[in-house]
Design a protein around this motif. Structure first.
Motif, PDB file in Angstrom:
ATOM      1  N   ILE A 140       0.685  -1.103  -0.141  1.00  0.00           N
ATOM      2  CA  ILE A 140       0.228   0.061  -0.146  1.00  0.00           C
ATOM      3  C   ILE A 140       0.932   1.183  -0.073  1.00  0.00           C
ATOM      4  O   ILE A 140       2.069   1.648   0.619  1.00  0.00           O
ATOM      5  CB  ILE A 140      -0.600   0.290   1.433  1.00  0.00           C
ATOM      6  CG1 ILE A 140      -1.238  -1.381   1.100  1.00  0.00           C
ATOM      7  CG2 ILE A 140      -1.865   1.590   1.597  1.00  0.00           C
ATOM      8  CD1 ILE A 140      -2.616  -1.186   2.836  1.00  0.00           C
ATOM      9  N   VAL A 141       0.483   2.397  -0.785  1.00  0.00           N
ATOM     10  CA  VAL A 141       1.317   3.406  -0.930  1.00  0.00           C
ATOM     11  C   VAL A 141       0.242   4.561  -0.485  1.00  0.00           C
ATOM     12  O   VAL A 141      -1.370   4.342  -0.293  1.00  0.00           O
ATOM     13  CB  VAL A 141       1.423   3.761  -2.530  1.00  0.00           C
ATOM     14  CG1 VAL A 141       1.648   5.593  -2.243  1.00  0.00           C
ATOM     15  CG2 VAL A 141       2.531   3.132  -2.819  1.00  0.00           C
ATOM     16  N   VAL A 142       0.690   5.384   0.472  1.00  0.00           N
ATOM     17  CA  VAL A 142       0.198   6.325   1.728  1.00  0.00           C
ATOM     18  C   VAL A 142       0.560   7.153   1.272  1.00  0.00           C
ATOM     19  O   VAL A 142       2.109   7.564   1.299  1.00  0.00           O
ATOM     20  CB  VAL A 142       0.488   6.249   2.545  1.00  0.00           C
ATOM     21  CG1 VAL A 142      -0.549   7.457   3.490  1.00  0.00           C
ATOM     22  CG2 VAL A 142      -0.504   4.608   3.184  1.00  0.00           C
ATOM     23  N   ILE A 143       0.043   8.254   0.544  1.00  0.00           N
ATOM     24  CA  ILE A 143       0.813   9.887  -0.320  1.00  0.00           C
ATOM     25  C   ILE A 143       0.268  11.371   1.284  1.00  0.00           C
ATOM     26  O   ILE A 143      -0.604  10.463   1.603  1.00  0.00           O
ATOM     27  CB  ILE A 143       0.283  10.373  -1.527  1.00  0.00           C
ATOM     28  CG1 ILE A 143       0.111   9.225  -2.722  1.00  0.00           C
ATOM     29  CG2 ILE A 143       0.671  11.894  -2.020  1.00  0.00           C
ATOM     30  CD1 ILE A 143      -0.328   8.945  -3.702  1.00  0.00           C
ATOM     31  N   GLY A 144       1.112  10.852   1.070  1.00  0.00           N
ATOM     32  CA  GLY A 144       0.315  12.247   2.346  1.00  0.00           C
ATOM     33  C   GLY A 144       0.835  11.745   4.042  1.00  0.00           C
ATOM     34  O   GLY A 144       0.278  12.275   4.632  1.00  0.00           O
ATOM     35  N   ALA A 145       1.573  11.108   3.132  1.00  0.00           N
ATOM     36  CA  ALA A 145       2.680  10.103   5.362  1.00  0.00           C
ATOM     37  C   ALA A 145       3.178  10.814   5.648  1.00  0.00           C
ATOM     38  O   ALA A 145       2.680  10.120   6.893  1.00  0.00           O
ATOM     39  CB  ALA A 145       3.047   9.107   4.350  1.00  0.00           C
ATOM     40  N   SER A 146       3.411  11.819   5.726  1.00  0.00           N
ATOM     41  CA  SER A 146       3.973  13.117   7.246  1.00  0.00           C
ATOM     42  C   SER A 146       3.070  14.127   7.675  1.00  0.00           C
ATOM     43  O   SER A 146       3.474  14.356   8.709  1.00  0.00           O
ATOM     44  CB  SER A 146       5.054  14.232   6.500  1.00  0.00           C
ATOM     45  OG  SER A 146       4.694  14.447   5.784  1.00  0.00           O
ATOM     46  N   GLY A 169      -2.163  11.043   7.896  1.00  0.00           N
ATOM     47  CA  GLY A 169      -1.543  10.522   7.066  1.00  0.00           C
ATOM     48  C   GLY A 169      -0.442   9.339   8.282  1.00  0.00           C
ATOM     49  O   GLY A 169      -0.138   8.302   7.668  1.00  0.00           O
ATOM     50  N   SER A 170       0.020  10.143   8.955  1.00  0.00           N
ATOM     51  CA  SER A 170       1.047   8.890   9.983  1.00  0.00           C
ATOM     52  C   SER A 170       0.252   8.594  10.576  1.00  0.00           C
ATOM     53  O   SER A 170       0.330   6.837  10.831  1.00  0.00           O
ATOM     54  CB  SER A 170       1.857  10.334  10.581  1.00  0.00           C
ATOM     55  OG  SER A 170       1.225  10.960  11.348  1.00  0.00           O
ATOM     56  N   ALA A 171      -1.207   8.205  11.153  1.00  0.00           N
ATOM     57  CA  ALA A 171      -1.690   7.856  12.336  1.00  0.00           C
ATOM     58  C   ALA A 171      -2.162   6.858  10.824  1.00  0.00           C
ATOM     59  O   ALA A 171      -2.508   4.967  11.564  1.00  0.00           O
ATOM     60  CB  ALA A 171      -3.241   8.346  12.402  1.00  0.00           C
ATOM     61  N   VAL A 172      -2.594   7.112   9.547  1.00  0.00           N
ATOM     62  CA  VAL A 172      -3.013   5.853   9.043  1.00  0.00           C
ATOM     63  C   VAL A 172      -1.773   4.990   8.372  1.00  0.00           C
ATOM     64  O   VAL A 172      -1.597   3.460   8.419  1.00  0.00           O
ATOM     65  CB  VAL A 172      -3.494   6.425   7.388  1.00  0.00           C
ATOM     66  CG1 VAL A 172      -3.254   5.782   6.024  1.00  0.00           C
ATOM     67  CG2 VAL A 172      -4.883   7.077   7.446  1.00  0.00           C
ATOM     68  N   VAL A 173      -0.088   5.470   8.184  1.00  0.00           N
ATOM     69  CA  VAL A 173       0.561   4.415   8.017  1.00  0.00           C
ATOM     70  C   VAL A 173       1.076   3.594   8.975  1.00  0.00           C
ATOM     71  O   VAL A 173       1.208   2.432   9.355  1.00  0.00           O
ATOM     72  CB  VAL A 173       1.592   5.192   7.739  1.00  0.00           C
ATOM     73  CG1 VAL A 173       3.453   5.134   8.122  1.00  0.00           C
ATOM     74  CG2 VAL A 173       1.775   6.036   6.636  1.00  0.00           C
TER      75      VAL A 173
END
Length: 202
Positions: free
Chosen positions: A3-9, A13-17
């Motif tokens: 899975i790619v998470v864009i806006g990961a920072s 986004g960080s919670a999704v990661v």
């Protein structure tokens, strides 16, 4: 899944990661860091990053900004920025990302509560969020033949964001709970759905 998470920072986004990493391989993408860098406002930037990553099972976009100002104070440039960034940026994620999604995979975008519950000052943001929801529903229909699902998560005010803005955090939802809506989109079977994060917590 890969899975790619864009806006990961970002806050969401960080919670999704963090959540998805418990069960899947997650590739973090953001403008300034992560495993790969990309700016959603640049189609070429997305093509380079996603091309380097290769085929994946899912792409999640938790990024994009729009201008919060009273309607009378919104200039043409404010609308253009909002449309170019959060709206067209995430449209780009689907246009480019759909070429990298394996059959049975999904793309998840981010709108927001101001699409359904606008407040004074939210004209540009409400416009963009509502546009994203309509786009996701239509894109889901067109990508069905490729067996690719498209959903959009609508988060409420996020508690951590309210704290950062020195506002009352009481009406906010913790980012870790918001992340569960994204997991539902990625791991579920729905397509063309607007997922209200407030109703996705189990």
């Amino acid at each position: 899944m890969k899975i790619v998470v864009i806006g990961a920072s970002g806050t969401i986004g960080s919670a999704v990661v963090k959540l998805l990493k418990q069960r899947h391989q997650v590739i973090a993408v953001s403008r300034s860091g992560g495993d790969h860098r990309a700016n959603i406002t640049s189609k070429a930037s997305l093509e380079a990053a996603l091309g380097a990553i290769g085929k994946v099972d899912a792409i999640v976009s938790t990024t994009g900004s729009a201008v919060f100002k009273p309607l009378a104070a919104l200039a043409d440039a404010d609308f253009e920025k909002s449309l170019h960034d959060k709206l067209m940026g995430q449209v780009n994620v689907v246009r480019v990302g759909s070429q990298q999604i394996l059959s049975g995979g999904s793309i998840t975008l981010t709108s927001g509560i101001l699409a359904q519950h606008p407040i004074p000052g939210s004209a540009a943001i409400s416009l963009v969020n509502a546009g994203l929801e309509g786009f996701a529903r239509a894109a889901a229909l067109e990508l069905k033949s490729a067996n690719v699902r498209v959903n959009v998560v609508s988060p409420p005010w996020v508690k951590e964001t309210l704290v950062a803005l020195k506002m009352d955090p009481a009406p906010g939802m913790p980012a870790d709970d918001v992340a569960k809506a994204y997991a539902r989109s990625v791991e579920g079977s729905a397509s063309g759905e607007v997922i209200d994060a407030r109703k996705a917590v189990t």
